[in-house]
Scaffold this motif. Sequence first.
Motif, PDB file in Angstrom:
ATOM      1  N   MET A   1       0.834  -1.170   0.000  1.00  0.00           N
ATOM      2  CA  MET A   1       0.000   0.000   0.000  1.00  0.00           C
ATOM      3  C   MET A   1       0.888   1.245   0.000  1.00  0.00           C
ATOM      4  O   MET A   1       1.867   1.332   0.714  1.00  0.00           O
ATOM      5  N   ALA A   2       0.522   2.231  -0.808  1.00  0.00           N
ATOM      6  CA  ALA A   2       1.310   3.455  -0.934  1.00  0.00           C
ATOM      7  C   ALA A   2       1.169   4.320   0.307  1.00  0.00           C
ATOM      8  O   ALA A   2       0.124   4.339   0.955  1.00  0.00           O
ATOM      9  N   ASP A   3       2.242   5.038   0.626  1.00  0.00           N
ATOM     10  CA  ASP A   3       2.223   5.939   1.777  1.00  0.00           C
ATOM     11  C   ASP A   3       1.498   7.244   1.478  1.00  0.00           C
ATOM     12  O   ASP A   3       1.055   7.936   2.380  1.00  0.00           O
ATOM     13  N   THR A   4       1.441   7.615   0.210  1.00  0.00           N
ATOM     14  CA  THR A   4       0.798   8.870  -0.158  1.00  0.00           C
ATOM     15  C   THR A   4      -0.193   8.635  -1.294  1.00  0.00           C
ATOM     16  O   THR A   4      -0.100   7.660  -2.036  1.00  0.00           O
ATOM     17  N   LEU A   5      -1.122   9.554  -1.413  1.00  0.00           N
ATOM     18  CA  LEU A   5      -2.076   9.503  -2.508  1.00  0.00           C
ATOM     19  C   LEU A   5      -1.471  10.175  -3.728  1.00  0.00           C
ATOM     20  O   LEU A   5      -0.685  11.108  -3.609  1.00  0.00           O
ATOM     21  N   ALA A   6      -1.867   9.714  -4.898  1.00  0.00           N
ATOM     22  CA  ALA A   6      -1.399  10.346  -6.121  1.00  0.00           C
ATOM     23  C   ALA A   6      -2.082  11.699  -6.275  1.00  0.00           C
ATOM     24  O   ALA A   6      -3.267  11.845  -5.984  1.00  0.00           O
ATOM     25  N   ALA A   7      -1.332  12.684  -6.723  1.00  0.00           N
ATOM     26  CA  ALA A   7      -1.904  14.006  -6.946  1.00  0.00           C
ATOM     27  C   ALA A   7      -2.919  13.945  -8.071  1.00  0.00           C
ATOM     28  O   ALA A   7      -2.674  13.329  -9.111  1.00  0.00           O
ATOM     29  N   THR A   8      -4.068  14.553  -7.838  1.00  0.00           N
ATOM     30  CA  THR A   8      -5.129  14.596  -8.835  1.00  0.00           C
ATOM     31  C   THR A   8      -5.576  16.035  -9.004  1.00  0.00           C
ATOM     32  O   THR A   8      -5.851  16.729  -8.030  1.00  0.00           O
ATOM     33  N   SER A   9      -5.659  16.473 -10.233  1.00  0.00           N
ATOM     34  CA  SER A   9      -6.101  17.826 -10.518  1.00  0.00           C
ATOM     35  C   SER A   9      -7.593  17.956 -10.252  1.00  0.00           C
ATOM     36  O   SER A   9      -8.374  17.062 -10.594  1.00  0.00           O
ATOM     37  N   PRO A  10      -8.031  19.076  -9.665  1.00  0.00           N
ATOM     38  CA  PRO A  10      -9.463  19.261  -9.448  1.00  0.00           C
ATOM     39  C   PRO A  10     -10.238  19.416 -10.753  1.00  0.00           C
ATOM     40  O   PRO A  10     -11.457  19.261 -10.768  1.00  0.00           O
ATOM     41  N   LEU A  11      -9.544  19.683 -11.852  1.00  0.00           N
ATOM     42  CA  LEU A  11     -10.224  19.875 -13.136  1.00  0.00           C
ATOM     43  C   LEU A  11     -10.039  18.722 -14.110  1.00  0.00           C
ATOM     44  O   LEU A  11     -10.446  18.819 -15.263  1.00  0.00           O
ATOM     45  N   GLN A  12      -9.463  17.632 -13.656  1.00  0.00           N
ATOM     46  CA  GLN A  12      -9.268  16.471 -14.528  1.00  0.00           C
ATOM     47  C   GLN A  12     -10.563  16.037 -15.216  1.00  0.00           C
ATOM     48  O   GLN A  12     -10.551  15.775 -16.420  1.00  0.00           O
ATOM     49  N   PRO A  13     -11.703  15.995 -14.515  1.00  0.00           N
ATOM     50  CA  PRO A  13     -12.940  15.575 -15.183  1.00  0.00           C
ATOM     51  C   PRO A  13     -13.409  16.525 -16.295  1.00  0.00           C
ATOM     52  O   PRO A  13     -14.214  16.139 -17.140  1.00  0.00           O
ATOM     53  N   LEU A  14     -12.906  17.743 -16.316  1.00  0.00           N
ATOM     54  CA  LEU A  14     -13.324  18.723 -17.316  1.00  0.00           C
ATOM     55  C   LEU A  14     -12.296  18.922 -18.428  1.00  0.00           C
ATOM     56  O   LEU A  14     -12.472  19.781 -19.288  1.00  0.00           O
ATOM     57  N   ALA A  15     -11.233  18.142 -18.430  1.00  0.00           N
ATOM     58  CA  ALA A  15     -10.128  18.347 -19.376  1.00  0.00           C
ATOM     59  C   ALA A  15     -10.594  18.336 -20.828  1.00  0.00           C
ATOM     60  O   ALA A  15     -10.193  19.201 -21.621  1.00  0.00           O
ATOM     61  N   ASP A  16     -11.430  17.386 -21.212  1.00  0.00           N
ATOM     62  CA  ASP A  16     -11.886  17.307 -22.606  1.00  0.00           C
ATOM     63  C   ASP A  16     -12.741  18.516 -22.975  1.00  0.00           C
ATOM     64  O   ASP A  16     -12.627  19.054 -24.075  1.00  0.00           O
ATOM     65  N   ARG A  17     -13.599  18.950 -22.064  1.00  0.00           N
ATOM     66  CA  ARG A  17     -14.454  20.114 -22.344  1.00  0.00           C
ATOM     67  C   ARG A  17     -13.619  21.390 -22.444  1.00  0.00           C
ATOM     68  O   ARG A  17     -13.885  22.238 -23.283  1.00  0.00           O
ATOM     69  N   LEU A  18     -12.612  21.517 -21.588  1.00  0.00           N
ATOM     70  CA  LEU A  18     -11.732  22.683 -21.673  1.00  0.00           C
ATOM     71  C   LEU A  18     -10.957  22.683 -22.990  1.00  0.00           C
ATOM     72  O   LEU A  18     -10.801  23.722 -23.629  1.00  0.00           O
ATOM     73  N   ALA A  19     -10.494  21.523 -23.415  1.00  0.00           N
ATOM     74  CA  ALA A  19      -9.723  21.417 -24.656  1.00  0.00           C
ATOM     75  C   ALA A  19     -10.573  21.760 -25.881  1.00  0.00           C
ATOM     76  O   ALA A  19     -10.036  22.165 -26.914  1.00  0.00           O
ATOM     77  N   ALA A  20     -11.878  21.631 -25.775  1.00  0.00           N
ATOM     78  CA  ALA A  20     -12.770  21.895 -26.903  1.00  0.00           C
ATOM     79  C   ALA A  20     -13.152  23.371 -27.044  1.00  0.00           C
ATOM     80  O   ALA A  20     -13.846  23.741 -27.991  1.00  0.00           O
ATOM     81  N   LEU A  21     -12.714  24.219 -26.130  1.00  0.00           N
ATOM     82  CA  LEU A  21     -13.057  25.636 -26.211  1.00  0.00           C
ATOM     83  C   LEU A  21     -12.397  26.278 -27.433  1.00  0.00           C
ATOM     84  O   LEU A  21     -11.345  25.828 -27.889  1.00  0.00           O
ATOM     85  N   PRO A  22     -13.014  27.350 -27.950  1.00  0.00           N
ATOM     86  CA  PRO A  22     -12.453  28.004 -29.140  1.00  0.00           C
ATOM     87  C   PRO A  22     -11.108  28.666 -28.849  1.00  0.00           C
ATOM     88  O   PRO A  22     -10.850  29.101 -27.723  1.00  0.00           O
TER      89      PRO A  22
END
Length: 193
Positions: free
Chosen positions: A1-22
């Motif tokens: 078991m890992a001693d620390t949690l992996a860093a996760t961006s708060p905006l990871q779930p929105l990455a595709d939508r952000l990339a689609a902006l003009p």
Amino acid sequence: MADTLAATSPLQPLADRLAALPRAAAVREEPFTTMVNLRVDAAGPGGAAVAADLGMALPATATHAVAGDSSVIWLGPDEWLVTGTALTGRALEERLRAVAGPHGGVATDVSAHYTTLRLRGAHARDVLAKGCAIDLHPGVFGAGSAAQTLLGRAGVILLAVDPDAGDYRILVRSSFARHTAAWLMDAAEEYAQ
């Protein structure tokens, strides 16, 4: 078991939508930027020691200074936010404490508290103007300017990187990151043509 949690961006779930902006109002996240809150007397030996260590003077007004990977953002008369990506939050905090601490300075790692959004494009200022009450004209909020303000009802730190080219950084608390990103996506939608 890992001693620390992996860093996760708060905006990871929105990455595709952000990339689609003009391109005229493109938003992307700059996750995992190191951020350390610094309190020190800029006019005293602590301020001088920090400035020498960082290779740049501490801004004395609502601006931000950049040297290499690091930036120093003025937050108040004796308070700055030091950002970068070369060092971890703990390492930068320890470094700033070592130089400012002997002179009464305090440094606190706040990296997990914020994320950074980069807004670029011909209509970036138009998008910001929809939800920000400050005067964003480049003659007033020019390159290097910094402001703590509201954007779409969320408290942010807004940095003018190159307003003539429509380039801004938005530092927002992680707990408001999705709200702010959703607001930016909605505000940028009309520029998709």
